[in-house]
Design an enzyme around this catalytic site. Sequence first.
Site, PDB file in Angstrom:
ATOM      1  N   ARG A  48       0.784  -1.259   0.000  1.00 54.40           N
ATOM      2  CA  ARG A  48       0.000   0.000   0.000  1.00 54.40           C
ATOM      3  C   ARG A  48       0.803   1.289   0.000  1.00 54.40           C
ATOM      4  O   ARG A  48       0.200   2.361   0.080  1.00 54.40           O
ATOM      5  CB  ARG A  48      -0.961   0.038   1.202  1.00 54.40           C
ATOM      6  CG  ARG A  48      -1.790  -1.206   1.433  1.00 54.40           C
ATOM      7  CD  ARG A  48      -2.659  -1.543   0.272  1.00 54.40           C
ATOM      8  NE  ARG A  48      -3.646  -2.585   0.604  1.00 54.40           N
ATOM      9  CZ  ARG A  48      -4.307  -3.254  -0.311  1.00 54.40           C
ATOM     10  NH1 ARG A  48      -4.127  -3.033  -1.608  1.00 54.40           N
ATOM     11  NH2 ARG A  48      -5.190  -4.160   0.060  1.00 54.40           N
ATOM     12  N   ASN A  83      -0.624  -1.914  -7.240  1.00 53.64           N
ATOM     13  CA  ASN A  83      -1.823  -1.060  -7.197  1.00 53.64           C
ATOM     14  C   ASN A  83      -1.652   0.001  -6.109  1.00 53.64           C
ATOM     15  O   ASN A  83      -2.159  -0.109  -5.008  1.00 53.64           O
ATOM     16  CB  ASN A  83      -3.126  -1.865  -7.050  1.00 53.64           C
ATOM     17  CG  ASN A  83      -3.095  -2.927  -5.965  1.00 53.64           C
ATOM     18  OD1 ASN A  83      -2.054  -3.251  -5.416  1.00 53.64           O
ATOM     19  ND2 ASN A  83      -4.260  -3.455  -5.629  1.00 53.64           N
ATOM     20  N   ASN A 121     -10.897 -10.970  -3.558  1.00 49.44           N
ATOM     21  CA  ASN A 121     -11.043 -11.241  -4.983  1.00 49.44           C
ATOM     22  C   ASN A 121      -9.783 -11.925  -5.496  1.00 49.44           C
ATOM     23  O   ASN A 121      -8.700 -11.390  -5.302  1.00 49.44           O
ATOM     24  CB  ASN A 121     -11.248  -9.920  -5.737  1.00 49.44           C
ATOM     25  CG  ASN A 121     -11.440 -10.135  -7.212  1.00 49.44           C
ATOM     26  OD1 ASN A 121     -11.945 -11.171  -7.638  1.00 49.44           O
ATOM     27  ND2 ASN A 121     -11.006  -9.181  -8.018  1.00 49.44           N
ATOM     28  N   ASP A 155      -1.387 -13.270  -1.111  1.00 44.39           N
ATOM     29  CA  ASP A 155      -2.272 -12.153  -1.477  1.00 44.39           C
ATOM     30  C   ASP A 155      -2.625 -11.325  -0.238  1.00 44.39           C
ATOM     31  O   ASP A 155      -3.764 -10.886  -0.060  1.00 44.39           O
ATOM     32  CB  ASP A 155      -3.536 -12.633  -2.202  1.00 44.39           C
ATOM     33  CG  ASP A 155      -4.212 -11.495  -2.984  1.00 44.39           C
ATOM     34  OD1 ASP A 155      -3.667 -10.371  -3.007  1.00 44.39           O
ATOM     35  OD2 ASP A 155      -5.291 -11.727  -3.555  1.00 44.39           O
ATOM     36  N   HIS A 190      -6.624  -3.815   4.680  1.00 47.14           N
ATOM     37  CA  HIS A 190      -7.443  -2.598   4.592  1.00 47.14           C
ATOM     38  C   HIS A 190      -7.619  -2.085   6.012  1.00 47.14           C
ATOM     39  O   HIS A 190      -7.342  -2.812   6.973  1.00 47.14           O
ATOM     40  CB  HIS A 190      -8.795  -2.915   3.943  1.00 47.14           C
ATOM     41  CG  HIS A 190      -8.674  -3.327   2.511  1.00 47.14           C
ATOM     42  ND1 HIS A 190      -8.404  -2.443   1.497  1.00 47.14           N
ATOM     43  CD2 HIS A 190      -8.752  -4.550   1.926  1.00 47.14           C
ATOM     44  CE1 HIS A 190      -8.340  -3.105   0.346  1.00 47.14           C
ATOM     45  NE2 HIS A 190      -8.543  -4.384   0.572  1.00 47.14           N
TER      46      HIS A 190
HETATM   47  O1  DOR Z   1      -8.811  -9.306  -2.470  1.00 48.80           O
HETATM   48  C1  DOR Z   1      -8.074  -8.633  -3.155  1.00 48.80           C
HETATM   49  N1  DOR Z   1      -7.476  -7.526  -2.676  1.00 48.80           N
HETATM   50  N2  DOR Z   1      -7.873  -8.982  -4.398  1.00 48.80           N
HETATM   51  C2  DOR Z   1      -7.212  -8.218  -5.247  1.00 48.80           C
HETATM   52  O2  DOR Z   1      -7.077  -8.606  -6.343  1.00 48.80           O
HETATM   53  C3  DOR Z   1      -6.690  -6.914  -4.843  1.00 48.80           C
HETATM   54  C4  DOR Z   1      -6.466  -6.873  -3.409  1.00 48.80           C
HETATM   55  C5  DOR Z   1      -6.286  -5.491  -2.900  1.00 48.80           C
HETATM   56  O3  DOR Z   1      -5.510  -4.718  -3.471  1.00 48.80           O
HETATM   57  O4  DOR Z   1      -6.891  -5.171  -1.868  1.00 48.80           O
HETATM   58 ZN    ZN Z   2      -3.399  -9.271  -5.088  1.00 43.94          ZN
END
Ligand code: DOR
Ligand code: ZN
Length: 406
Positions: free
Chosen positions: A59, A89, A254, A281, A285
């Site tokens: 992040r 991202n 996701n 992954d 958040h």
């Molecule tokens: O659950 C997910 N979170 N899947 C993703 O592809 C992106 C990721 C995120 O950046 O929070």
């Molecule tokens: Zn990811």
Amino acid sequence: MILIKNAKIIEKDTLIKKEILLDEKIVKIADKIDGDYETIDVNGMLVMPGGNDVHVHFREPGFENKETIKTGTMAAAKGGFTAVMPMPNLNPYPDCYENLKVELDIIERDAIVDCYPYGTVTVGEKDKLPSKVEEIHRYVKAITDDGVGVNNLELLEAQMLLAKKYNLVIASHAETPRGNYGPDGEYTAVRNEIELAKKTGCKYHFCHMSTAESFEAIRKAHKEGFTNITCEVSPHHLVLNEEMINNNPNFKMNPPLRSEKNRQATVEALLDGTVCMVASDHAPHTEEEKSREYNSCPNGILGLETMIPVIYTEFVKKGIIGYDRFLDILVNNPAKVFGLPERYLKEGYVSDLIALDIDNPHTYTKDEIVSKGKNSPFIGKTYYGFNKLTIKNGKIIYNNLGGKHE
Ligand code: DOR
Ligand code: ZN
């Protein structure tokens, strides 16, 4: 120098008792080592090279309230990872050298484990213009538009050719069209992209695969000899399914948790070698974001602090996979596919080591979480194999042997 006593190490798929002497490199591994050294008694824990997690979201720059390079790498050290690959991202997106440099500088300043950042495939992950691979290829091992996926296949093919030229991996968040989180959204993308990967020959890696059809397509490509195509699975898709979601934000990610049939296909693909690595992954958040109701909270769950105990407990301890495979999917295969430095528990290799408490169960609590995020479906679950000690380049960067969290 540090002397580790009472270690169990993996040799020929079994555990044997050894002592390990190390400074920056591993100096000696023997049944007994005498001498006046700083000594750590790991009391029969499994000592192995630090894991490589090729899929984490740190992040920073851009979303420091969710995680930072500092807190993310601290969570990695706690979880037993000495190298990680942060996803792009971010804000700014690392799609050109100027933007990537922002992230590289923070890594240089704050990271406590090795960080190999991804660049993007397209500018701003917008699927319209190509990222500046010519500028960034020296500084990254791989590129991806993780979080969304590339649907512009012409653009993807052009970037594949550049990836091939510079020996980069392209990692795919397979989703066609963008926003289709259904199983067909995944396997349609996988099928399309496999054809391009065959045509261009670039190293093409599918992230967090979760459907039987995707594994079938990758398995077929392997049978045809396309070893340039690889894939990862995440611990949650291996051990959780959609029946467990119950509108709980800690189970929202996701790709989403799938049907039990797809979960079983995920396990099968790990067992037959279609899948060559696990990746967390790790997607933190804020607590505020994840306390919203299910439909309006963001996708993503933590992973770094629980991946090793989940895989150890559910697969190794139950005898479903052996110790050598455990090492391969956590350490060796990610390094091979992404060109990361090799880590072996052998004399002369770097002292990046972890010690897993495989004999005592531990219940994972929210209080112990090191990541800034607190969003994990594994809170309250009990596992074996939590990491208790992390050594990076011969220095202790995480030590919980004292039982602080017991
Ligand atoms: O659950 C997910 N979170 N899947 C993703 O592809 C992106 C990721 C995120 O950046 O929070
Ligand atoms: Zn990811």
